[in-house]
Design a protein around this motif. Sequence first.
Motif, PDB file in Angstrom:
ATOM      1  N   GLU A 113      54.470  20.898  52.075  1.00 48.96           N
ATOM      2  CA  GLU A 113      55.463  21.190  53.112  1.00 48.96           C
ATOM      3  C   GLU A 113      56.845  21.497  52.540  1.00 48.96           C
ATOM      4  O   GLU A 113      57.832  21.477  53.258  1.00 48.96           O
ATOM      5  CB  GLU A 113      55.555  20.017  54.106  1.00 48.96           C
ATOM      6  N   GLY A 127      58.828  19.669  50.656  1.00 47.03           N
ATOM      7  CA  GLY A 127      59.670  18.529  51.007  1.00 47.03           C
ATOM      8  C   GLY A 127      60.789  18.276  50.012  1.00 47.03           C
ATOM      9  O   GLY A 127      61.468  17.254  50.116  1.00 47.03           O
ATOM     10  N   ASP A 153      57.478  10.997  64.535  1.00 47.16           N
ATOM     11  CA  ASP A 153      58.598  11.610  63.814  1.00 47.16           C
ATOM     12  C   ASP A 153      59.819  10.692  63.829  1.00 47.16           C
ATOM     13  O   ASP A 153      60.555  10.593  62.843  1.00 47.16           O
ATOM     14  CB  ASP A 153      58.963  12.966  64.431  1.00 47.16           C
ATOM     15  N   GLU A 193      64.120  18.195  57.595  1.00 49.58           N
ATOM     16  CA  GLU A 193      62.991  18.700  58.380  1.00 49.58           C
ATOM     17  C   GLU A 193      61.708  18.706  57.561  1.00 49.58           C
ATOM     18  O   GLU A 193      60.664  18.239  58.000  1.00 49.58           O
ATOM     19  CB  GLU A 193      63.294  20.126  58.879  1.00 49.58           C
ATOM     20  N   ASN A 194      61.801  19.276  56.346  1.00 50.22           N
ATOM     21  CA  ASN A 194      60.592  19.407  55.537  1.00 50.22           C
ATOM     22  C   ASN A 194      60.127  18.062  54.991  1.00 50.22           C
ATOM     23  O   ASN A 194      58.945  17.877  54.729  1.00 50.22           O
ATOM     24  CB  ASN A 194      60.829  20.393  54.390  1.00 50.22           C
ATOM     25  N   ARG A 244      58.155  16.627  57.778  1.00 53.87           N
ATOM     26  CA  ARG A 244      56.867  17.335  57.817  1.00 53.87           C
ATOM     27  C   ARG A 244      55.954  16.860  56.689  1.00 53.87           C
ATOM     28  O   ARG A 244      54.748  16.690  56.875  1.00 53.87           O
ATOM     29  CB  ARG A 244      57.086  18.850  57.655  1.00 53.87           C
ATOM     30  N   ARG A 253      54.563  13.528  57.510  1.00 54.68           N
ATOM     31  CA  ARG A 253      53.576  13.718  58.576  1.00 54.68           C
ATOM     32  C   ARG A 253      52.281  14.287  57.982  1.00 54.68           C
ATOM     33  O   ARG A 253      51.180  13.873  58.337  1.00 54.68           O
ATOM     34  CB  ARG A 253      54.157  14.685  59.620  1.00 54.68           C
ATOM     35  N   TRP A 254      52.414  15.227  57.048  1.00 56.00           N
ATOM     36  CA  TRP A 254      51.242  15.812  56.386  1.00 56.00           C
ATOM     37  C   TRP A 254      50.460  14.720  55.654  1.00 56.00           C
ATOM     38  O   TRP A 254      49.229  14.658  55.753  1.00 56.00           O
ATOM     39  CB  TRP A 254      51.687  16.895  55.391  1.00 56.00           C
TER      40      TRP A 254
END
Lengths: 165, 291
Positions: free
Chosen positions: A93, A95, A121, A139-140, A143, A146-147
């Motif tokens: 992602e 990150g 989140d 944001e990343n 993500r 979350r990934w």
Amino acid sequence: MRVNIEVNGVNYSEEIEPRLLLVHFIRDQIGLTGTHWGCDTSNCGTCVLWLDDLPVKSCTVLTAMADGHRVRTVEDLEQGGELDPVQKGFMQEHGLQCGFCTPGMLMTARALLDRNPNPSDLEIREAISGQICRCTGYENIVRAIRWAAANSSSNGALDVAEVAQ
Amino acid sequence: MQVPAPVEYERALSVDDAIERLTRLGPEARLVAGGHSLLPMMKLRLARPECLIDINGLADLSFIRRDGNVLRIGAMTRHSELLASQVISEVAKIIPDAEAVIADPIVRNRGTVGGSMCQADPAEDLSAVFAALDAMVEIRGPRGTRVVSVNGFHTGPYSTVVEPDEILTEVSFVTQKNLGSAYEKVERRVGDWAIAAAGAVIALQDGKIQRVGIGLAAVGAPDFRASRAEAYLLGKDATPDLFDEAARMASAECNPNSDQRGPSAYKRHLVEVLTRRALDGALSNSKGKAN
């Protein structure tokens, strides 16, 4: 004074000055430079490592206070040549950009997912709220975590079948 | 690079042992708990103890315990443990409300209740929380154990009645079933000290305010509390007009400084708004418990 500290499963018996901060012991005395040293003021969180399974800011812990305790650093995330799901998530992602905050972010993310395998989140943002990233706008990173949550089996290891999809 | 000046380091094996070491080493020795206030101060040479006595091993000071209608919190209880405690959130919502906005989750893994109280920062959220709860503080030393009220505990900024050879061991407060509470804080950014913060606890009996506490952080309130506003509310019907007036009184009786966090007038304005919100929140929390 002499301290005995288990770092990533290895026992280190070292002579130190009592004023030595844990981040400098980890980086300069035993040479594990994956943990970064940033703001010095427990604000930025790049020095986060685990002390007895809890993430702490190692710029604000004395090495002496870790005597007899266990430390886990970012170097221990990879197991048997396999990256931890949070490491893979940061790759998948995007990150990180400069990578300076990444070791702290990874250790906080791993601790979060160990406790809460499927965080919202909001819970992810709350967990990393003591850490500063100046590249990604977070944001990343959210993500990426979350990934990692979506691509972990219950024991924290990567679920091969899910990745293949 | 910021590092502390050279310092000796010892570990206390028990509370008695900590007191013996403090007595032997004298006032240049300091207890270190989580270290998240003391170590930064040592880096800046604002504190320069000759010896640190580490009390992190004193597991018997880490507890959250109901004792009849008294809730007892050990001095070595970490902020994260207070925030996660089911018992605490049931009896005093003001505590998790405040803990959720104290520093950040990683710092809360280390920082302790006793350390925060003894650091006695004028903006310490827990000082306002325990003022609102009318808490008692247990202090042990070579002359025995004493229990003092949070009223009078602080003797000035960064200064308390805990003597150099004493150790704060416990904070406690009286609970009651219908006690409602809330905490409201405005900070410049997540995890920062308050620009201003207000906490309130309320219990009603037959519609009248039977117990009330209003704690204020970072605004120079004596004993971190709005005692005139509390006295005004006690025994009256909890109406919106009454809360408006109490909030105005709290704003008038605190004494905020103008500093990098904002001018004094702005902080007074915040105290009025936040006190009003905290009272509303506490009342609503209390009503939820009565039903």
